[in-house]
Design an enzyme around this catalytic site. Structure first.
Site, PDB file in Angstrom:
ATOM      1  N   ASN A 109       0.860  -1.178   0.000  1.00 11.88           N
ATOM      2  CA  ASN A 109       0.000   0.000   0.000  1.00 11.88           C
ATOM      3  C   ASN A 109       0.899   1.230   0.000  1.00 11.88           C
ATOM      4  O   ASN A 109       1.482   1.576   1.027  1.00 11.88           O
ATOM      5  CB  ASN A 109      -0.895  -0.058   1.257  1.00 11.88           C
ATOM      6  CG  ASN A 109      -1.754   1.179   1.418  1.00 11.88           C
ATOM      7  OD1 ASN A 109      -1.831   2.019   0.520  1.00 11.88           O
ATOM      8  ND2 ASN A 109      -2.412   1.293   2.570  1.00 11.88           N
ATOM      9  N   LYS A 169       0.143   4.247  -0.268  1.00 10.40           N
ATOM     10  CA  LYS A 169      -0.491   5.422   0.372  1.00 10.40           C
ATOM     11  C   LYS A 169      -0.196   6.690  -0.438  1.00 10.40           C
ATOM     12  O   LYS A 169      -0.319   6.678  -1.664  1.00 10.40           O
ATOM     13  CB  LYS A 169      -0.034   5.544   1.833  1.00 10.40           C
ATOM     14  CG  LYS A 169      -0.277   4.270   2.631  1.00 10.40           C
ATOM     15  CD  LYS A 169      -0.116   4.453   4.120  1.00 10.40           C
ATOM     16  CE  LYS A 169      -0.363   3.118   4.826  1.00 10.40           C
ATOM     17  NZ  LYS A 169      -0.392   3.243   6.272  1.00 10.40           N
ATOM     18  N   HIS A 224      -9.781   1.071   4.615  1.00  7.95           N
ATOM     19  CA  HIS A 224      -8.497   1.217   5.327  1.00  7.95           C
ATOM     20  C   HIS A 224      -8.705   2.170   6.520  1.00  7.95           C
ATOM     21  O   HIS A 224      -9.478   3.122   6.436  1.00  7.95           O
ATOM     22  CB  HIS A 224      -7.432   1.774   4.375  1.00  7.95           C
ATOM     23  CG  HIS A 224      -6.067   1.760   4.996  1.00  7.95           C
ATOM     24  ND1 HIS A 224      -5.665   2.724   5.890  1.00  7.95           N
ATOM     25  CD2 HIS A 224      -5.045   0.884   4.898  1.00  7.95           C
ATOM     26  CE1 HIS A 224      -4.441   2.441   6.302  1.00  7.95           C
ATOM     27  NE2 HIS A 224      -4.040   1.327   5.721  1.00  7.95           N
ATOM     28  N   GLU A 260      -5.733  -5.188  10.175  1.00  5.85           N
ATOM     29  CA  GLU A 260      -4.721  -4.164  10.454  1.00  5.85           C
ATOM     30  C   GLU A 260      -5.085  -3.429  11.746  1.00  5.85           C
ATOM     31  O   GLU A 260      -5.885  -2.479  11.709  1.00  5.85           O
ATOM     32  CB  GLU A 260      -4.677  -3.152   9.309  1.00  5.85           C
ATOM     33  CG  GLU A 260      -4.294  -3.758   7.977  1.00  5.85           C
ATOM     34  CD  GLU A 260      -3.668  -2.719   7.062  1.00  5.85           C
ATOM     35  OE1 GLU A 260      -2.510  -2.906   6.685  1.00  5.85           O
ATOM     36  OE2 GLU A 260      -4.323  -1.719   6.764  1.00  5.85           O
TER      37      GLU A 260
HETATM   38  P1  PGA Z   1       2.526   0.302   7.632  1.00  5.46           P
HETATM   39  O1  PGA Z   1       1.086   0.478   6.953  1.00  5.46           O
HETATM   40  O2  PGA Z   1       3.121  -0.953   7.051  1.00  5.46           O
HETATM   41  O3  PGA Z   1       3.276   1.541   7.252  1.00  5.46           O
HETATM   42  O4  PGA Z   1       2.302   0.177   9.098  1.00  5.46           O
HETATM   43  C1  PGA Z   1       0.257  -0.639   6.731  1.00  5.46           C
HETATM   44  C2  PGA Z   1      -1.055  -0.196   6.167  1.00  5.46           C
HETATM   45  O5  PGA Z   1      -1.595   0.822   6.637  1.00  5.46           O
HETATM   46  O6  PGA Z   1      -1.589  -0.819   5.244  1.00  5.46           O
END
Ligand code: PGA
Length: 245
Positions: free
Chosen positions: A7, A9, A92, A162
């Site tokens: 992801n 983001k 999410h 998550e």
């Molecule tokens: P992270 O994010 O690996 O940076 O903790 C995971 C996510 O939000 O999918």
């Protein structure tokens, strides 16, 4: 089969996204691993074109549930599918807690993905307040009920567990322990059994990186990982992919 989903983001700009996609397209990935990345919408088409002849799939980070119309700033599941997306992240925690997305919105989005034949990766997870109030299972159950009741189980979907408290901010975070994640994923799979006998992949996400990834992947009940920050750091993501099996 294990899933490794990245992801991205809002971490990478278009040039960086395409560079990472080019690197991924030249890698030989371990067998038995399904890989997908979720770039920003502005980079989506170029990343998709770069990875078109590789085994790495491309997804979107969010969708709107109305197919077309007067929805400024939104992109529908239908439009994402038409552009070549295989998956969409849905619900999410950053969408839920920063942008105010409700459980009912998640339900609509899952349905829209079904209609568009886009595979949803439905994210669920409790906050640290939920843990403190002993409401972990309550929260997960509530988030799942929002879409399970009307789910068409003949269509593929994945779940990403998550825990909100484990998600990193700018790469700094503390993951859930693999044993804890296994327990929760066991609970999620048990809940699913009330609705379907179909086996649904459940991924773990939250501060997964190249050093701890294998600890999660070696657990039988954890079907893969959803990686945020570490999937945007070239060396980390490549090491993580090459070490997975
Ligand atoms: P992270 O994010 O690996 O940076 O903790 C995971 C996510 O939000 O999918």
């Amino acid at each position: 089969m294990k899933y490794i989903f990245g992801n991205w983001k809002m971490y990478l700009n278009a040039t960086e996204s395409v560079e990472l996609a080019e690197t991924l397209s030249s890698l030989s990935l371990p067998s038995g691993v399904t890989v997908a990345v979720f770039p920003t919408l502005l980079s989506f088409r170029e990343v998709q074109a770069t990875l078109a002849s590789s085994s790495v799939a491309v997804g979107v980070q969010n969708v709107n549930w109305v197919p077309k119309g007067a929805y400024t700033g939104a992109v529908s599941a239908h439009l994402a599918k038409e552009a070549g997306a295989r998956y969409s992240l849905i619900g999410h925690s950053e969408r839920r807690y920063i942008f105010g997305e409700k459980d009912s919105d998640v339900g609509h989005k899952v349905q829209a993905c079904e209609e568009a034949r886009l595979t949803p990766v439905i994210c669920i997870g409790e906050t640290k307040e939920d843990v403190a109030e002993n409401k972990r299972q309550y929260r997960l159950k509530k988030q799942m009920e929002a879409w399970l009741k009307q789910k068409d189980f003949s269509l593929p979907f994945l779940i990403a567990y998550e825990p909100v408290w484990a998600i990193s901010n700018g790469g700094v975070g503390t993951p859930c322990s693999p044993t804890d994640a296994e327990d929760v994923i066991g609970f999620v799979k048990h809940e699913l059994k009330n609705y379907t006998d179909v086996s649904v992949p459940v991924l773990y996400g939250g501060s997964v990186n190249e050093r701890n990834c294998q600890d999660f992947l070696c657990c039988t009940s954890i079907d893969g990982v959803l990686v945020g920050s570490a999937s945007t750091r070239f060396d980390s993501f490549i090491t993580l992919l090459q070490a997975s099996s």
